[in-house]
Write an enzyme that holds these catalytic residues in place. Structure first.
Site, mmCIF file in Angstrom:
data_model
loop_
_atom_site.group_PDB
_atom_site.id
_atom_site.type_symbol
_atom_site.label_atom_id
_atom_site.label_comp_id
_atom_site.label_asym_id
_atom_site.label_seq_id
_atom_site.Cartn_x
_atom_site.Cartn_y
_atom_site.Cartn_z
ATOM 1 C CG ASP A 96 -9.907 -6.786 -3.277
ATOM 2 O OD1 ASP A 96 -9.152 -7.775 -3.158
ATOM 3 O OD2 ASP A 96 -10.234 -6.072 -2.307
ATOM 4 C CG ASP A 99 0.083 -6.763 -1.234
ATOM 5 O OD1 ASP A 99 1.153 -6.600 -1.829
ATOM 6 O OD2 ASP A 99 -0.155 -6.211 -0.150
HETATM 7 P P1 XMP Z 1 -2.384 -10.701 -0.286
HETATM 8 O O1 XMP Z 1 -1.104 -10.240 0.346
HETATM 9 O O2 XMP Z 1 -3.011 -11.844 0.440
HETATM 10 O O3 XMP Z 1 -3.341 -9.474 -0.135
HETATM 11 O O4 XMP Z 1 -2.231 -10.959 -1.771
HETATM 12 C C1 XMP Z 1 -4.551 -9.433 -0.818
HETATM 13 C C2 XMP Z 1 -5.647 -8.958 0.091
HETATM 14 O O5 XMP Z 1 -5.210 -7.835 0.849
HETATM 15 C C3 XMP Z 1 -6.113 -6.784 0.774
HETATM 16 N N1 XMP Z 1 -5.399 -5.637 0.160
HETATM 17 C C4 XMP Z 1 -5.896 -4.429 -0.077
HETATM 18 N N2 XMP Z 1 -7.137 -3.920 0.122
HETATM 19 N N3 XMP Z 1 -6.442 -1.837 -0.764
HETATM 20 C C5 XMP Z 1 -7.392 -2.625 -0.222
HETATM 21 O O6 XMP Z 1 -8.524 -2.170 -0.058
HETATM 22 C C6 XMP Z 1 -5.184 -2.273 -0.998
HETATM 23 O O7 XMP Z 1 -4.342 -1.516 -1.501
HETATM 24 C C7 XMP Z 1 -4.897 -3.634 -0.620
HETATM 25 N N4 XMP Z 1 -3.770 -4.400 -0.707
HETATM 26 C C8 XMP Z 1 -4.123 -5.619 -0.236
HETATM 27 C C9 XMP Z 1 -7.282 -7.280 -0.027
HETATM 28 O O8 XMP Z 1 -8.286 -7.633 0.884
HETATM 29 C C10 XMP Z 1 -6.816 -8.518 -0.747
HETATM 30 O O9 XMP Z 1 -7.802 -9.530 -0.767
#
Ligand code: XMP
Length: 183
Positions: A96, A99
């Protein structure tokens, strides 16, 4: 409060473009593409995107969690194995939101270690972060967004809001309640 970012119509347009690009990338391959969705957040993105890929695809999923409430836990919990071994497969990994990239990088590395022939990545949203905070980049993304917390179209806040058809920024997130949205 929910602030609209992308409507379902705009999302559908971008997903169609991504499906076309992905089709072109893999169309000369002789083995079916294996699409691996990172659940739960990529559920709607995945089902919409695979129907825009005009190739034979196999679908599989990994249940993973790295965020607790609205922050990264710093580790990725992978809760299941794929149905078929990834060995020799061309895999398209879908998530999805990218980050820091910890989730995507961890799962991509794991699939390559298990012998996948290739693992490309596609995310719905790419959060803008300073380059030193990004552990990886996606091969495709639908939209780049500021580093805000977003919900809808599969994205959640403590499991709520996933079923909103569009994507919203969740502001004053501790006061956000599902009743803020009128269906
Ligand atoms: P990383 O830091 O591993 O984060 O790239 C990715 C995962 O973190 C969750 N994520 C979010 N989920 N709204 C959400 O619903 C957000 O703004 C958000 N930011 C990060 C998501 O599960 C993703 O797989």
């Amino acid at each position: 409060m929910l602030v609209p970012l992308f409507t379902s119509e705009i999302i559908a347009e971008r997903v169609a473009v991504l499906g076309k690009e992905i089709t072109e990338t893999y169309q000369s391959e002789s083995v079916p593409l294996t699409v691996v969705s990172i659940l739960t957040g990529s559920i709607f993105f995945s089902v919409d995107l695979v129907r825009q890929i005009r190739l034979h695809v196999k679908m599989d999923a990994i249940l993973a969690q790295s965020y607790v409430h609205h922050a990264s836990s710093g580790e990725v919990l992978i809760k299941n194995k794929l149905k078929e071994s990834p060995a020799g497969a061309n895999i398209l990994l879908l998530d999805d939101i990218l980050d820091t990239g910890l989730t995507l990088k961890t799962i991509q590395s794991s699939l390559l270690e298990q012998g996948a022939a290739s693992v490309k990545t596609c995310v719905l949203l790419d959060k803008e972060l300073p380059p030193e905070k990004k552990m990886t980049h996606a091969d495709w993304f639908a939209f780049r967004i500021p580093p805000k917390y977003v919900v809808g179209y599969g994205l959640d806040s403590d499991e709520l809001y996933r079923n909103l058809p569009g994507i919203y920024e969740l502001q004053d997130d501790d006061s956000g309640k599902p009743e803020d949205f009128v269906f």
